[in-house]
Write a protein that holds these residues in place. Structure first.
Motif, PDB file in Angstrom:
ATOM      1  N   GLU A 120       0.828  -1.210   0.000  1.00  0.00           N
ATOM      2  CA  GLU A 120       0.000   0.000   0.000  1.00  0.00           C
ATOM      3  C   GLU A 120       0.861   1.259   0.000  1.00  0.00           C
ATOM      4  OE1 GLU A 120      -2.411  -0.166   3.534  1.00  0.00           O
ATOM      5  OE2 GLU A 120      -0.685  -0.281   4.856  1.00  0.00           O
ATOM      6  N   MET A 121       0.208   2.391  -0.239  1.00  0.00           N
ATOM      7  CA  MET A 121       0.877   3.679  -0.118  1.00  0.00           C
ATOM      8  C   MET A 121      -0.072   4.670   0.536  1.00  0.00           C
ATOM      9  SD  MET A 121       0.809   5.691  -3.774  1.00  0.00           S
ATOM     10  CE  MET A 121       0.756   7.284  -2.948  1.00  0.00           C
ATOM     11  N   TRP A 122       0.519   5.669   1.191  1.00  0.00           N
ATOM     12  CA  TRP A 122      -0.244   6.771   1.795  1.00  0.00           C
ATOM     13  C   TRP A 122       0.170   8.086   1.155  1.00  0.00           C
ATOM     14  CZ3 TRP A 122       1.777   5.074   7.204  1.00  0.00           C
ATOM     15  CH2 TRP A 122       1.022   3.982   7.675  1.00  0.00           C
ATOM     16  N   TYR A 123      -0.809   8.924   0.862  1.00  0.00           N
ATOM     17  CA  TYR A 123      -0.574  10.317   0.495  1.00  0.00           C
ATOM     18  C   TYR A 123      -1.206  11.157   1.592  1.00  0.00           C
ATOM     19  CZ  TYR A 123      -0.821  14.792  -1.934  1.00  0.00           C
ATOM     20  OH  TYR A 123      -0.701  16.117  -2.267  1.00  0.00           O
ATOM     21  N   VAL A 124      -0.408  11.968   2.281  1.00  0.00           N
ATOM     22  CA  VAL A 124      -0.907  12.766   3.398  1.00  0.00           C
ATOM     23  C   VAL A 124      -1.662  13.972   2.859  1.00  0.00           C
ATOM     24  CG1 VAL A 124      -0.294  14.097   5.451  1.00  0.00           C
ATOM     25  CG2 VAL A 124       0.971  11.989   4.906  1.00  0.00           C
ATOM     26  N   MET A 125      -2.956  14.041   3.157  1.00  0.00           N
ATOM     27  CA  MET A 125      -3.799  15.138   2.687  1.00  0.00           C
ATOM     28  C   MET A 125      -3.866  16.272   3.694  1.00  0.00           C
ATOM     29  SD  MET A 125      -6.939  12.988   0.996  1.00  0.00           S
ATOM     30  CE  MET A 125      -7.761  14.477   0.451  1.00  0.00           C
ATOM     31  N   GLN A 126      -3.775  15.932   4.974  1.00  0.00           N
ATOM     32  CA  GLN A 126      -3.835  16.941   6.027  1.00  0.00           C
ATOM     33  C   GLN A 126      -3.145  16.361   7.251  1.00  0.00           C
ATOM     34  OE1 GLN A 126      -5.918  16.848   9.089  1.00  0.00           O
ATOM     35  NE2 GLN A 126      -5.125  18.845   9.718  1.00  0.00           N
ATOM     36  N   ALA A 127      -2.407  17.214   7.962  1.00  0.00           N
ATOM     37  CA  ALA A 127      -1.720  16.767   9.170  1.00  0.00           C
ATOM     38  C   ALA A 127      -1.729  17.884  10.203  1.00  0.00           C
ATOM     39  CB  ALA A 127      -0.281  16.342   8.864  1.00  0.00           C
ATOM     40  N   ASP A 128      -2.176  17.566  11.411  1.00  0.00           N
ATOM     41  CA  ASP A 128      -2.125  18.528  12.500  1.00  0.00           C
ATOM     42  C   ASP A 128      -0.670  18.793  12.892  1.00  0.00           C
ATOM     43  OD1 ASP A 128      -4.862  18.380  12.443  1.00  0.00           O
ATOM     44  OD2 ASP A 128      -5.061  17.256  14.321  1.00  0.00           O
ATOM     45  N   GLU A 129      -0.454  19.869  13.604  1.00  0.00           N
ATOM     46  CA  GLU A 129       0.890  20.165  14.097  1.00  0.00           C
ATOM     47  C   GLU A 129       1.386  19.004  14.955  1.00  0.00           C
ATOM     48  OE1 GLU A 129       3.260  23.749  16.477  1.00  0.00           O
ATOM     49  OE2 GLU A 129       1.118  23.916  16.067  1.00  0.00           O
ATOM     50  N   PHE A 170       4.272   7.893   1.557  1.00  0.00           N
ATOM     51  CA  PHE A 170       4.966   6.738   2.110  1.00  0.00           C
ATOM     52  C   PHE A 170       4.513   5.498   1.351  1.00  0.00           C
ATOM     53  CE2 PHE A 170       5.408   9.872   5.309  1.00  0.00           C
ATOM     54  CZ  PHE A 170       6.553   9.560   6.029  1.00  0.00           C
ATOM     55  N   PHE A 171       5.492   4.667   0.954  1.00  0.00           N
ATOM     56  CA  PHE A 171       5.222   3.418   0.255  1.00  0.00           C
ATOM     57  C   PHE A 171       5.525   2.270   1.214  1.00  0.00           C
ATOM     58  CE2 PHE A 171       6.913  -0.077  -2.485  1.00  0.00           C
ATOM     59  CZ  PHE A 171       5.694  -0.466  -3.007  1.00  0.00           C
ATOM     60  N   LEU A 172       4.533   1.429   1.465  1.00  0.00           N
ATOM     61  CA  LEU A 172       4.638   0.387   2.490  1.00  0.00           C
ATOM     62  C   LEU A 172       4.599  -0.993   1.844  1.00  0.00           C
ATOM     63  CD1 LEU A 172       2.060   1.957   4.968  1.00  0.00           C
ATOM     64  CD2 LEU A 172       4.528   2.247   4.985  1.00  0.00           C
ATOM     65  N   GLU A 173       5.758  -1.614   1.770  1.00  0.00           N
ATOM     66  CA  GLU A 173       5.792  -2.987   1.287  1.00  0.00           C
ATOM     67  C   GLU A 173       5.237  -3.914   2.359  1.00  0.00           C
ATOM     68  OE1 GLU A 173       9.194  -3.906  -1.570  1.00  0.00           O
ATOM     69  OE2 GLU A 173      10.140  -2.590  -0.104  1.00  0.00           O
ATOM     70  N   THR A 174       4.755  -5.075   1.930  1.00  0.00           N
ATOM     71  CA  THR A 174       4.232  -6.038   2.890  1.00  0.00           C
ATOM     72  C   THR A 174       5.320  -6.390   3.904  1.00  0.00           C
ATOM     73  OG1 THR A 174       4.817  -7.827   1.360  1.00  0.00           O
ATOM     74  CG2 THR A 174       2.536  -7.036   1.327  1.00  0.00           C
TER      75      THR A 174
END
Length: 319
Positions: A120-129, A170-174
């Motif tokens: 899987e991969m994550w693209y961060v759309m919003q992040a709190d401080e 972030f790219f997450l390999e198994t």
């Protein structure tokens, strides 16, 4: 049949760690204060997406693939996966930390669960401080060291905690141990699988005082004990499709749309757009279709080109 870009009714998931940003930030029709996930396109058994636009409205994704396999999936996908839709698309809102977890590879997942693995991969759309993600070991570890830290409830001491901001990937390999931290909204792209091994859940309990199931034994031979650096470095190019992740299971590009982009297919496979910021229009067969942040659109493989206009950030995903 005149094919067109397809959208689907979100499948909303209540989670102990969820919040309300899927509504306030992405306009999803959530009804609880703890909605953690919006499954945008899914063929996971029990959670099959249903088309919500156009003449195919009301049909499930499996139905339309069965009726029009090559037009929807494309020849190259059928050659690899038959009539299976191989990817799952989500938006995730972590009001609290998710459990520390991992996903098995294809071999283990097939053997144990008759499932795909879960790269899987994550693209961060919003992040709190001060928000962060937990991803992989800081240095090479061992099963013995891992179990000792797990028993002492100090597993996170072995793991990378990465501060994050909007636009991080972030790219997450198994096999990679990971957790989405509190205060983060991500777009997630993954293989079609719902197999997760939960390692540690921060000693959290539900309203009945019960903790969630852990999968300590199952996880032992699924973990990658090597040091991991999963953050992806990429560069946006205005009004162009630029590479972010290219792996055997999916290819993700990013389009930093500021005006106009002529999109043309380069393979024999479906494409999915996830709008992570802004608003845009697609011109398809002379028709104007309007979208905004939080929309996920499946472009059938038989559509070979279209025009995209507006100011938006788009993830472009294919096989």
């Amino acid at each position: 049949m005149k094919f067109y870009p397809l959208t689907f009714t979100p499948i909303l998931k209540d989670r102990i760690w969820g919040g309300t940003k899927l509504k306030t930030y992405l306009n999803k029709p959530i009804v609880s204060e703890t909605t953690g996930e919006s499954w945008e396109i899914s063929t996971v058994p029990g959670d099959i997406s249903v088309v919500n636009n156009g003449v195919l409205k009301g049909k499930s994704i499996n139905e339309i693939i069965d009726l029009y396999p090559e037009e929807i999936l494309g020849k190259s996908v059928i050659d690899r996966f038959g009539k299976q839709f191989p990817l799952l698309f989500k938006f995730i809102d972590a009001k609290e930390d998710l459990s520390i977890q991992l996903h098995p590879n294809d071999t283990l997942a097939k053997e144990r669960h008759d499932s795909f693995g879960k790269t899987e991969m994550w693209y961060v759309m919003q992040a709190d401080e001060s928000a962060r993600l937990v991803v992989g070991f800081k240095k090479d570890s061992t099963q013995k060291e891992y179990l000792a830290h797990l028993e002492n409830k100090n597993l996170v001491a072995l793991l990378n905690e990465s501060p994050v901001k909007k636009g991080d990937v972030f790219f997450l390999e198994t096999g990679t141990i990971h957790a989405i931290g509190a205060g983060v909204v991500v777009a997630e792209i993954q293989q079609t699988s719902d197999i997760t091994y939960r390692l540690y859940d921060w000693d959290r309990v539900d309203a009945n005082g019960q903790g969630r199931e852990l999968h300590t034994e199952l996880a032992l031979d699924a973990i990658n004990y090597k040091a991991t650096y999963s953050k992806v470095v990429y560069k946006e190019e205005i009004n162009q499709s630029t590479s972010v992740v290219n792996c055997p299971y999916f290819v993700t590009n990013i389009i930093a749309l500021q005006d106009r982009f002529i999109w043309k297919r380069t393979n024999q496979a479906f494409t999915v757009f996830m709008c992570t910021n802004g608003q845009f229009e697609m011109v398809v067969n002379g028709e104007i279709l309007r979208y905004r942040m939080g929309d996920t659109i499946l472009i059938p493989a038989c559509i070979e080109n279209l025009t995209v206009k507006g100011k938006a950030t788009l993830l472009e995903i294919s096989i």
